[in-house]
Design an enzyme around this catalytic site. Sequence first.
Site, PDB file in Angstrom:
ATOM      1  CD  GLU A 289       2.518   1.200  -8.373  1.00  0.00           C
ATOM      2  OE1 GLU A 289       1.662   1.745  -9.075  1.00  0.00           O
ATOM      3  OE2 GLU A 289       3.180   1.828  -7.523  1.00  0.00           O
ATOM      4  CG  HIS A 314     -10.052  -7.494  19.337  1.00  0.00           C
ATOM      5  ND1 HIS A 314     -10.659  -8.203  20.345  1.00  0.00           N
ATOM      6  CD2 HIS A 314      -8.791  -7.218  19.787  1.00  0.00           C
ATOM      7  CE1 HIS A 314      -9.827  -8.335  21.365  1.00  0.00           C
ATOM      8  NE2 HIS A 314      -8.681  -7.744  21.054  1.00  0.00           N
ATOM      9  CE  LYS A 428      -0.445   6.596 -14.063  1.00  0.00           C
ATOM     10  NZ  LYS A 428       0.987   6.793 -14.176  1.00  0.00           N
TER      11      LYS A 428
HETATM   12  O1  PA5 Z   1       5.705   3.771  -7.504  1.00  0.00           O
HETATM   13  C1  PA5 Z   1       5.326   4.466  -8.408  1.00  0.00           C
HETATM   14  O2  PA5 Z   1       6.045   4.753  -9.390  1.00  0.00           O
HETATM   15  C2  PA5 Z   1       3.937   5.075  -8.397  1.00  0.00           C
HETATM   16  O3  PA5 Z   1       3.147   4.562  -7.391  1.00  0.00           O
HETATM   17  C3  PA5 Z   1       4.060   6.585  -8.225  1.00  0.00           C
HETATM   18  O4  PA5 Z   1       4.647   6.877  -6.989  1.00  0.00           O
HETATM   19  C4  PA5 Z   1       2.705   7.286  -8.324  1.00  0.00           C
HETATM   20  O5  PA5 Z   1       2.037   6.888  -9.485  1.00  0.00           O
HETATM   21  C5  PA5 Z   1       2.908   8.788  -8.346  1.00  0.00           C
HETATM   22  O6  PA5 Z   1       3.767   9.118  -9.398  1.00  0.00           O
HETATM   23  P1  PA5 Z   1       4.535  10.487  -9.482  1.00  0.00           P
HETATM   24  O7  PA5 Z   1       5.454  10.576  -8.330  1.00  0.00           O
HETATM   25  O8  PA5 Z   1       5.230  10.435 -10.783  1.00  0.00           O
HETATM   26  O9  PA5 Z   1       3.498  11.578  -9.438  1.00  0.00           O
END
Ligand code: PA5
Length: 460
Positions: A289, A314, A428
Amino acid sequence: MTLSLDYTFMLADAVSGGVAPDGFGGAQTAFAAAHAAVAARRASGELGFLDLPRNRELVTQVLEYTASVRGRYRDVVLLGIGGSALGPIALRNALRPPQWNALDDEARAGQPRLHMLDNVDPVTIAATLERVQLADTLFLVVSKSGGTAETMAQYLVVRARLEAAGLPLARHLVFVTDPQKGALRPIATAEGLPALDIPANIGGRFSVLSPVGMLPAALIGIDIEAMLAGAGDMVERCATDDLTRNPAGVFATLQWLADTTGGKHVQVLMPYADPLRDIAAWFVQLWAESLGKVRGDEHVGPTPVPALGATDQHAQVQLFMEGPRDKTITFLAVETPERDVTIPGAHADIPDLAYLGGHSLWELLNIERRATAGALATRGRPSMTIAMPQVDPWHLGALMMLFEIATAYAGALYGVNAFDQPGVELGKRYTYGMMGRPGFEAARAEFEQLPRSNPARILR
Ligand code: PA5
């Protein structure tokens, strides 16, 4: 004793497909610039994760809350997703005995079970809520933004169940969220619900050492002070811009060079220790990410893949050995296991079994790791090994901080912002539109214009 990083097999003088030693030496300048860029962002107050080891206020919040509820709950259920769940899952599975939730109260020394609801699959959620006694359960609602659809949906389900059972919300809910922003904070304030802070300058996937990870960890008896001390030690180790002395720098720079100059677009993290299995899952989110981004008109970023030794010998190692030459493998090794088991000698007349007797399972596991690294080397497949003296809170804190700092460096080396995730927004918005959220009517209309499934191309 601290973590070691052995990158011998990442370089082409040892493994033919590795990074050219001159290229690595020459990357000192690029690394120093990346180090300076990260330092500048930290100085401007953006990179709060680097300051967590010294943040006594947050530790106090966690320890005081934990002390105030000690002995009250048999189950803790964490509601969260992505960076709000992967870290806590990794901590429980690394630092508590295997099958923690299956142990009886005595074996858990009176500490609660810890369940993670990191999805909105109704089968899992219904089953978990039926399994726990609500009156004996604490729900942690963990969301940095305080608005993530999955977590908010879970919260609404849980809240309704608590209300239907006539249970006081302030005793069964605790929020972990931004100090100011999002939907959860005002609810906590208005209703007097306990709420711990995720500092505004820390994003989800960099939040494991904030109350996101430290609260669930402390509730099940993990020594969070030791974790933070280990993480703090790693921040110190990585304070130098001398590449060859900076473990996060070496990891990030080699992976970047392997990807961008050697075509090693797939980067495998392969612990040889069951407790570290979910560290690989946590790392995958952090690396993917943070680094998978648009840069100008290019699309960049390595693809991280989790694996587990020896199990994946494996399953995936055939691909690593003979498939495309597009991978690096990072092994995670543990020098001293918490316990070991001797393999008994038997069947002296059957050579396939007899050779195992007298060795230990730990010895077998570690020899398999070294054998796999060696075999990969013979095929020109580069690898490196991060070794932890033992799996304990101090070393795990150091390991997680190493990967977080490496991710920040890698973002600078790739020339992308490692701390945002614009690519997840469109999906989203479509979801909000289709779920009828006000303000997202245009997103719904846009979604409805997308190509539809063609019935002629659906096999039934
Ligand atoms: O790294 C990130 O920002 C995302 O993966 C969030 O952790 C994820 O979308 C969850 O977001 P939040 O903690 O705002 O609910």
